[in-house]
Design an enzyme around this catalytic site. Sequence first.
Site: not given
Lengths: 516, 98
Positions: A98, A173, A197
């Site tokens: 990420k 997210s 997330s």
Amino acid sequence: MVLTRLSAVELAQKLRTKDVSAVEVVEAHLERIAAIDGVVADGDVWRAVPADELTSRDIHAYLHVTAAAAREHAADVDRRRAAGDDLGPLAGVPLALKDVLTMRGAPTTVGSRMLEGWLPPYDATVTERLRAADLVVLGKTNMDEFAMGSSTENSAYGPTRNPWDLGRVPGGSSGGSAAAVAGLMAPLSIGTDTGGSIRQPAALTGIVGAKPTYGTVSRYGLVAFASSLDQAGPFARTVEDAAHLQTLIHGHDPRDSTSITDTPADLLTTLRDGIDGLRIGVVTELQGDGYEPGVRRVFEQALERFERLGAKIVEVSLPHAGYGLPAYYLIAPSEASSNLARFDGVRYGLRVDAPTAEEMNAATRAAGFGPEVKRRIMIGTHALSSGYYDAYYLQASKVRTLIARDFASAFEQADVLVSPTSPTVAFGLGDKTADPLAMYLNDVATVPASLAGTPALSLPAGTAEAPDAPQATLPVGLQIMAPLLRDDLMYRVGWAFESDLGFTPIPAGDTAVEVA
Amino acid sequence: MALSADEVRHVARLARLALTDAEVEALAPQLSQILAYAEQVGEVAAQDVEPTTHPFALRDVSRPDEPQPSLPREDVLAAAPHAEQDRFGVPRIVSEEG
């Protein structure tokens, strides 16, 4: 043999026996990324095509693909394996990171214009540990800006699409990391979870995602959103793969002052022990109204499966769970408003010139942050401002204590707790962007464990229709929450469930995935 | 509580965010709605409850007082939007008249 369909453990086995090389594995994944993700496959670091040039067929999981570095690392792993070196258990297996974790050699954008083009001068501890274990980083994945969101639509670089249905969101997210794994563009990835997330995107894309016990995975090099909640964790297509990946990244780090010295019990030794006799607690407050009928049906079937496997289902209550989301939406924005003060146009990232320092700060922040980040900074600044602190941040932090106590009591009656991970299946792109509060309600089932710090995992429990598409086949996630530092237990329960269910975490018939 | 446009401007000043009038107009009802929702925490009787910021209640954490290498200065300054003479450059903060 389609290399991109194999699990990390299967790939590791074939690498060990030299049936395939790490270079071949990397090439297979790069080829697939180039085919379906919407990148300019050129140069050392491939870039995602600009947001306004993405097509409705581009998954857009990656922001940057570190093609040259991945090839070089893979070749090095192959050389050392040929020389008989002792390599780690997953050496040569690729993964995606990420874009909230720093890694030298590629930009870290955090999904924001504020950090566009920023080249971090150091590696996150998670990055460092993965490299030391010889996992090969394929690239950095798309995310809601500063990890604020539940759909990845808040990325400044355009939304990621769900490999199961390209018209739907992958959750957020960590939507890019989830879509990379679900879309067979990496067998493993790292996400971060502040209020859900990792777990919610895992649920919406039909894969496994885990939030480890808070404090067990270093936050050094993780661009902070809400420091008391942020925790990095694994995404994978199998429970075993996720357990392996978490094992590689957790452990004390003196560079993170919130890092604890304890580590959970070994996640792999008890993985296959089964769940006969275990007490599985169904949380009264995390079901019923507000959950889609399809999600409820799959959850009921999951409970029946647990009983067939020998577990005992008990009903437990988390009396303050209903206050979890309101408390979260004070605590997280408050911490964000403080953490994001560092983006002032001085040390890194964007600067918009203005005559005075204060005007420069305000103009830079106005230009660099997107609407959701501004909203959260405003909520947090207000909640921490003079006269409001006691009623907002302090009160929310006390509610947090009560929620943690609720969990402690519940774990006296049950070994693990379960709930649906998300109240809905994947929703359509654009469906919730106009209503911030509706978007926040995605986190209703995941936030309580975040506030309590307890480990929680989401794994596929089946598929269901969507309210707007009765014929759709979309994944439904099951959340398993365990006591602090009992991450081993959630993996053990997850493995037993997964083995019995036989879910194939590959969206069959999807055009994006047909490209082998 | 409902936030007025002027209150939104005040908070924006505290947060160092140069918002446009359109943003202020859009944010006032959105922030009011979110705060009204979040204010539910006030329903909980928690006067005697200690707040939680970490599940393990860590005490002050410090590392041994031994010198460690820092990041190379040039690497750090390379990331800055404006640097000169081995320093970050910023607009004038103190006026010449003092």
